[in-house]
Motif scaffolding. Structure first.
Motif, PDB file in Angstrom:
ATOM      1  N   SER A 163       6.680  12.251  45.552  1.00 15.80           N
ATOM      2  CA  SER A 163       8.056  11.770  45.672  1.00 15.80           C
ATOM      3  C   SER A 163       8.139  10.320  45.206  1.00 15.80           C
ATOM      4  O   SER A 163       7.116   9.626  45.100  1.00 15.80           O
ATOM      5  CB  SER A 163       8.537  11.869  47.122  1.00 15.80           C
ATOM      6  OG  SER A 163       7.986  10.823  47.896  1.00 15.80           O
ATOM      7  N   GLU A 164       9.372   9.855  44.966  1.00 13.61           N
ATOM      8  CA  GLU A 164       9.600   8.459  44.603  1.00 13.61           C
ATOM      9  C   GLU A 164       9.206   7.523  45.739  1.00 13.61           C
ATOM     10  O   GLU A 164       8.999   6.336  45.529  1.00 13.61           O
ATOM     11  CB  GLU A 164      11.079   8.240  44.276  1.00 13.61           C
ATOM     12  CG  GLU A 164      11.538   8.943  43.021  1.00 13.61           C
ATOM     13  CD  GLU A 164      13.035   8.823  42.829  1.00 13.61           C
ATOM     14  OE1 GLU A 164      13.789   9.027  43.807  1.00 13.61           O
ATOM     15  OE2 GLU A 164      13.446   8.519  41.694  1.00 13.61           O
ATOM     16  N   GLN A 165       9.117   8.059  46.940  1.00 14.23           N
ATOM     17  CA  GLN A 165       8.770   7.258  48.113  1.00 14.23           C
ATOM     18  C   GLN A 165       7.257   7.166  48.336  1.00 14.23           C
ATOM     19  O   GLN A 165       6.805   6.589  49.319  1.00 14.23           O
ATOM     20  CB  GLN A 165       9.432   7.844  49.363  1.00 14.23           C
ATOM     21  CG  GLN A 165      10.942   7.884  49.271  1.00 14.23           C
ATOM     22  CD  GLN A 165      11.540   6.516  48.966  1.00 14.23           C
ATOM     23  OE1 GLN A 165      11.197   5.534  49.602  1.00 14.23           O
ATOM     24  NE2 GLN A 165      12.416   6.466  47.976  1.00 14.23           N
ATOM     25  N   VAL A 202       1.802   8.712  41.687  1.00 12.88           N
ATOM     26  CA  VAL A 202       3.245   8.488  41.616  1.00 12.88           C
ATOM     27  C   VAL A 202       3.629   7.955  40.239  1.00 12.88           C
ATOM     28  O   VAL A 202       4.516   8.490  39.569  1.00 12.88           O
ATOM     29  CB  VAL A 202       3.713   7.513  42.728  1.00 12.88           C
ATOM     30  CG1 VAL A 202       5.156   7.091  42.522  1.00 12.88           C
ATOM     31  CG2 VAL A 202       3.531   8.147  44.103  1.00 12.88           C
ATOM     32  N   PHE A 208       5.796  10.072  37.366  1.00  7.31           N
ATOM     33  CA  PHE A 208       7.168   9.674  37.057  1.00  7.31           C
ATOM     34  C   PHE A 208       7.301   8.941  35.722  1.00  7.31           C
ATOM     35  O   PHE A 208       8.298   9.097  35.035  1.00  7.31           O
ATOM     36  CB  PHE A 208       7.744   8.800  38.177  1.00  7.31           C
ATOM     37  CG  PHE A 208       8.214   9.582  39.357  1.00  7.31           C
ATOM     38  CD1 PHE A 208       9.487  10.120  39.389  1.00  7.31           C
ATOM     39  CD2 PHE A 208       7.375   9.802  40.437  1.00  7.31           C
ATOM     40  CE1 PHE A 208       9.932  10.853  40.480  1.00  7.31           C
ATOM     41  CE2 PHE A 208       7.802  10.530  41.539  1.00  7.31           C
ATOM     42  CZ  PHE A 208       9.084  11.062  41.560  1.00  7.31           C
ATOM     43  N   LYS A 209       6.307   8.129  35.357  1.00  3.74           N
ATOM     44  CA  LYS A 209       6.420   7.293  34.149  1.00  3.74           C
ATOM     45  C   LYS A 209       5.501   7.720  33.008  1.00  3.74           C
ATOM     46  O   LYS A 209       5.563   7.158  31.931  1.00  3.74           O
ATOM     47  CB  LYS A 209       6.121   5.827  34.487  1.00  3.74           C
ATOM     48  CG  LYS A 209       7.049   5.228  35.505  1.00  3.74           C
ATOM     49  CD  LYS A 209       8.417   4.989  34.928  1.00  3.74           C
ATOM     50  CE  LYS A 209       9.279   4.276  35.946  1.00  3.74           C
ATOM     51  NZ  LYS A 209      10.584   3.951  35.455  1.00  3.74           N
ATOM     52  N   THR A 240       6.020   3.190  46.684  1.00  2.00           N
ATOM     53  CA  THR A 240       7.307   3.651  46.179  1.00  2.00           C
ATOM     54  C   THR A 240       7.405   3.353  44.687  1.00  2.00           C
ATOM     55  O   THR A 240       6.885   2.347  44.205  1.00  2.00           O
ATOM     56  CB  THR A 240       8.478   2.981  46.924  1.00  2.00           C
ATOM     57  OG1 THR A 240       8.348   1.567  46.820  1.00  2.00           O
ATOM     58  CG2 THR A 240       8.504   3.393  48.383  1.00  2.00           C
ATOM     59  N   LEU A 241       8.070   4.225  43.967  1.00  2.00           N
ATOM     60  CA  LEU A 241       8.158   4.114  42.514  1.00  2.00           C
ATOM     61  C   LEU A 241       8.752   2.783  42.072  1.00  2.00           C
ATOM     62  O   LEU A 241       8.300   2.184  41.092  1.00  2.00           O
ATOM     63  CB  LEU A 241       8.971   5.275  41.945  1.00  2.00           C
ATOM     64  CG  LEU A 241       9.137   5.306  40.432  1.00  2.00           C
ATOM     65  CD1 LEU A 241       7.786   5.410  39.737  1.00  2.00           C
ATOM     66  CD2 LEU A 241      10.037   6.462  40.023  1.00  2.00           C
TER      67      LEU A 241
END
Length: 166
Positions: free
Chosen positions: A15-17, A67, A71-72, A93-94
């Protein structure tokens, strides 16, 4: 928002968290196993990691890298370090994570006060690191002026002995 953990498609999500969870699945006997949130472990350096399994192999993975990679995308060749923008190793966190170079990582450590050498108030011989007694090298490191003078005197004394013995 949850997305698939890169390299663990259909098995884990991040998750982003900065949380990691396993997905519902069937084991080798065909029994249904419900997915769970994975427990973070703190490694020797203070970073959070989770134990992931793939092809019967279990390995610890750093949460911040999972993470950021998920995401990136993978780390650029010139910026292979995963940097915590706020200096808090436990904040995965992201929004606080970014790819960076070794130089940026070192600068962040100094800015956030997490650099061991930058935190020192005395040299290894016990002399104070203050404005008069500290030489800041071009690479950003620090040297004790008192120790430098002592070492220079020692060196000059050795040089004098060599010249008189020749």
């Amino acid at each position: 928002m949850w997305i698939t953990a890169v390299g663990f498609e259909g098995m884990y999500e991040v998750s982003e968290q900065g949380e990691v969870r396993s997905l519902d699945r069937e084991d080798s006997s065909g029994r249904r196993i419900k997915g769970v949130y994975l427990k973070n472990h703190v490694n020797w350096a203070g970073y959070h990691s989770v134990r992931l399994s793939k092809n019967s192999l279990k390995k610890f993975w750093l949460v911040h890298r999972l993470v950021l990679t998920s995401f990136k995308g993978p780390a650029p060749k010139d910026s292979p370090y995963c940097l915590h923008g706020n200096g808090d190793k436990s904040d995965n966190t992201l929004g606080t994570l970014r790819w960076g170079s070794a130089v940026e990582n070192a600068q962040d450590n100094i800015i956030h006060g997490t650099n061991y050498e930058a935190q020192k108030t005395r040299c290894d011989s016990g002399h104070d690191f203050n404005e008069e007694n500290t030489y800041v090298r071009p690479d950003g490191g620090r040297n004790c002026r008192t120790c430098g003078k002592i070492n220079a005197r020692r060196y000059r004394g050795v040089e004098k002995e060599r010249k008189t013995n020749d």
